[in-house]
Design a protein around this motif. Structure first.
Motif, PDB file in Angstrom:
ATOM      1  N   ALA A  41       0.841  -1.205   0.000  1.00 31.57           N
ATOM      2  CA  ALA A  41       0.000   0.000   0.000  1.00 31.57           C
ATOM      3  C   ALA A  41       0.874   1.252   0.000  1.00 31.57           C
ATOM      4  O   ALA A  41       0.589   2.233  -0.703  1.00 31.57           O
ATOM      5  N   ALA A  45       1.085   4.107  -2.898  1.00 31.04           N
ATOM      6  CA  ALA A  45       0.879   5.538  -2.629  1.00 31.04           C
ATOM      7  C   ALA A  45       2.060   6.383  -3.114  1.00 31.04           C
ATOM      8  O   ALA A  45       1.879   7.496  -3.608  1.00 31.04           O
ATOM      9  N   VAL A  88      -3.155  10.277   1.015  1.00 27.45           N
ATOM     10  CA  VAL A  88      -3.845   9.006   1.290  1.00 27.45           C
ATOM     11  C   VAL A  88      -4.985   9.235   2.285  1.00 27.45           C
ATOM     12  O   VAL A  88      -6.108   8.740   2.097  1.00 27.45           O
ATOM     13  N   HIS A  89      -4.720  10.003   3.331  1.00 26.96           N
ATOM     14  CA  HIS A  89      -5.777  10.245   4.328  1.00 26.96           C
ATOM     15  C   HIS A  89      -6.848  11.206   3.802  1.00 26.96           C
ATOM     16  O   HIS A  89      -8.040  10.991   4.039  1.00 26.96           O
ATOM     17  N   LEU A  92      -9.652   9.541   1.841  1.00 25.87           N
ATOM     18  CA  LEU A  92     -10.532   8.573   2.518  1.00 25.87           C
ATOM     19  C   LEU A  92     -12.006   8.973   2.422  1.00 25.87           C
ATOM     20  O   LEU A  92     -12.328  10.156   2.319  1.00 25.87           O
ATOM     21  N   THR A 106      -7.234   5.241  -5.653  1.00 23.85           N
ATOM     22  CA  THR A 106      -6.669   5.684  -4.385  1.00 23.85           C
ATOM     23  C   THR A 106      -6.397   4.450  -3.511  1.00 23.85           C
ATOM     24  O   THR A 106      -6.883   3.358  -3.803  1.00 23.85           O
ATOM     25  N   VAL A 107      -5.621   4.633  -2.444  1.00 26.82           N
ATOM     26  CA  VAL A 107      -5.182   3.485  -1.650  1.00 26.82           C
ATOM     27  C   VAL A 107      -6.369   2.718  -1.041  1.00 26.82           C
ATOM     28  O   VAL A 107      -6.396   1.493  -1.051  1.00 26.82           O
ATOM     29  N   HIS A 108      -7.378   3.448  -0.553  1.00 29.05           N
ATOM     30  CA  HIS A 108      -8.512   2.716   0.053  1.00 29.05           C
ATOM     31  C   HIS A 108      -9.333   1.983  -0.996  1.00 29.05           C
ATOM     32  O   HIS A 108     -10.071   1.054  -0.658  1.00 29.05           O
ATOM     33  N   GLU A 113     -10.072   0.473   3.469  1.00 32.72           N
ATOM     34  CA  GLU A 113      -9.980   1.687   4.279  1.00 32.72           C
ATOM     35  C   GLU A 113      -8.970   1.547   5.421  1.00 32.72           C
ATOM     36  O   GLU A 113      -8.176   2.450   5.680  1.00 32.72           O
ATOM     37  N   ALA A 116      -5.534   1.779   4.175  1.00 34.08           N
ATOM     38  CA  ALA A 116      -5.192   3.145   3.773  1.00 34.08           C
ATOM     39  C   ALA A 116      -4.862   4.006   4.989  1.00 34.08           C
ATOM     40  O   ALA A 116      -3.939   4.827   4.955  1.00 34.08           O
ATOM     41  N   CYS A 119      -1.502   2.917   6.108  1.00 34.22           N
ATOM     42  CA  CYS A 119      -0.533   3.334   5.094  1.00 34.22           C
ATOM     43  C   CYS A 119      -0.134   4.784   5.321  1.00 34.22           C
ATOM     44  O   CYS A 119       1.054   5.126   5.361  1.00 34.22           O
TER      45      CYS A 119
END
Lengths: 300, 300
Positions: A41, A45, A88-89, A92, A106-108, A113, A116, A119
């Protein structure tokens, strides 16, 4: 001399290579193991491209003070990790709820979730790890100063606080002063610190640090104004992403307050102020003046 | 001499007072502003009590090496901020989904999910901020070493990585070795570092550092074993929280692998190993031996 756009691509390649090394499978001394899913992850990112503007600023400023070595590149990569964690945050579902970043999930979306959140958490930790390690600078005082500067720029009183204000702004429209403060925190502080870090690494004197600090603030302001302007004026095709998002979300932007003509005039003034600040450094500062123009006048 | 439980309450009061100061309204130099909502969430997370075991370990170890000053308390508070951030994020709906923590609503319940994510983020940043600031130690090398140690204990290769493994374990039961590794990362690494930090602050020599490091590992192991044992054996009334949660979630615990008798025997062995490690320090290490017994044999 290469132009700034070329140097930016070169920096992007170098930073991406170093980030790849820093995010290798092998645990570092003091680490127990690197769990595969979390590592994947973090690599997703950090290794998916991006302009790498912040690292480029650190490198250019350090070069102005005669430093261009692996330690500078490490600090540039650390700042990029901090920036990467915030993206990344921010993406969310409970924040900006974005599915796509730089043309990739996106990572999530690509993971989930919880992954992410972890991560982003671990990318923030990695940023401080990289800076504090002895390889970054022989002088521990420089490392400690960089850690403190990065923390103040990115925590409660900086980037994270700015994101909080931005989330609150979606329900209450901000005036000019509040919008400026929110943006100075959310995006300005880390961009400013990217410049300051180069001056700290280069052992710049107090007066030079003051000039670079203000230069960094100007770049932060110009970056945000140019971003808002592009959101308001560019076509999705030219920008490669959705536009008019701010308006659709009822977000406070300075372009909405100033209008397009006034925004362009302010951007030109910021470039002029940056050039004035850099004048005492002579021709060696030409790349930084060019960076200011690049940030303020970019069309994508 | 006071017993460990008394010193723990004293530490808890002192740490809470310092955390209150660190989370005051006034921005620090280098910060732009402290947004009220984010600050309130951070205060909610950090000022609601808690055993403060990690700070107590840092203080006791530093005292063994002759240090008991405001700098030690700052490092103790920083480690507690790092621990606090992990609780706020672990409680999130996409992670462990807990509504109550220490008898009060969790941060995402008292505020909302986005605020809880930012709250954890900013608490992590604050931990590094506190350690890197000159007030913590005159020697920047000590500050940089503490930052690096905390980062390695809590990021990808430590606490955050351990939480990732724990989340994955809910769908695939782990064996003994994998459970030990997951717990060494998730809870062990930060407890170990709480002890190491005291030795770094106290300028302990390499052999003393090695002993304290292993002592910290033992405390981490004992802490987790005792926690799992209480979850399996205590009544909710005695513990003040729900029990048998691990079993209900199908979580890997060592108690499930070892059984209750074997777990008690292993805890006794860990206490004996801790006492052996501390023997060369003489009577001055009695509080640390007592801390080991407290952690291993606690009933709540």
């Amino acid at each position: 001399m290469q132009d700034f756009a070329d140097r930016l691509s070169e920096t992007a390649r170098d930073v991406e290579a170093l980030l790849g090394d820093l995010l290798a499978e092998k645990p570092q001394p003091g680490e127990i193991a690197r769990p595969a899913r979390l590592l994947a992850a973090m690599r997703h990112a950090m290794l998916g491209g991006g302009k790498r503007l912040r690292p480029a600023l650190t490198l250019e400023v350090a070069r102005l003070f005669g430093r261009a070595d692996a330690g500078v590149m490490r600090v540039a990569a650390a700042i990029e990790c901090l920036h990467g964690y915030s993206l990344v945050h921010d993406d969310l579902p409970s924040m900006d709820d974005d599915d796509i970043r730089r043309g990739r999930p996106t990572v999530h979306k690509a993971f989930d979730e919880a992954t992410a959140i972890l991560c982003g958490d671990a990318l923030q930790t990695l940023a401080f790890d990289i800076i504090a390690a002895p390889e970054t600078d022989d002088d521990a005082l420089v490392r400690a100063e960089l850690v403190l500067g990065l923390a103040r720029a990115s925590g409660l009183g900086g980037m994270a606080g700015g994101q909080m204000l931005d989330l609150e702004a979606e329900s209450s429209r901000l005036g000019e002063a509040a919008t400026l403060e929110m943006q100075a925190m959310k995006t300005g502080a880390l961009i400013r610190f990217s410049c300051e870090a180069g001056a700290i690494l280069g052992r710049a004197d107090a007066e030079a640090c003051r000039r670079i600090r203000r230069y960094g603030e100007i770049i932060g302001l110009a970056f945000q104004l140019a971003d808002d302007l592009l959101d308001a004026t560019a076509t999705p095709e030219a920008l490669g992403k959705a536009t008019a998002k701010d308006q659709a979300r009822g977000k406070a932007t300075l372009v909405a307050l100033y209008g397009i003509q006034e925004t362009r005039a302010r951007l030109a003034n910021l470039v002029a102020e940056a050039e004035g600040l850099l004048a005492p450094f002579g021709p060696a500062a030409a790349p930084l003046a060019e960076a200011a123009r690049f940030v303020a006048l970019r069309e994508s």
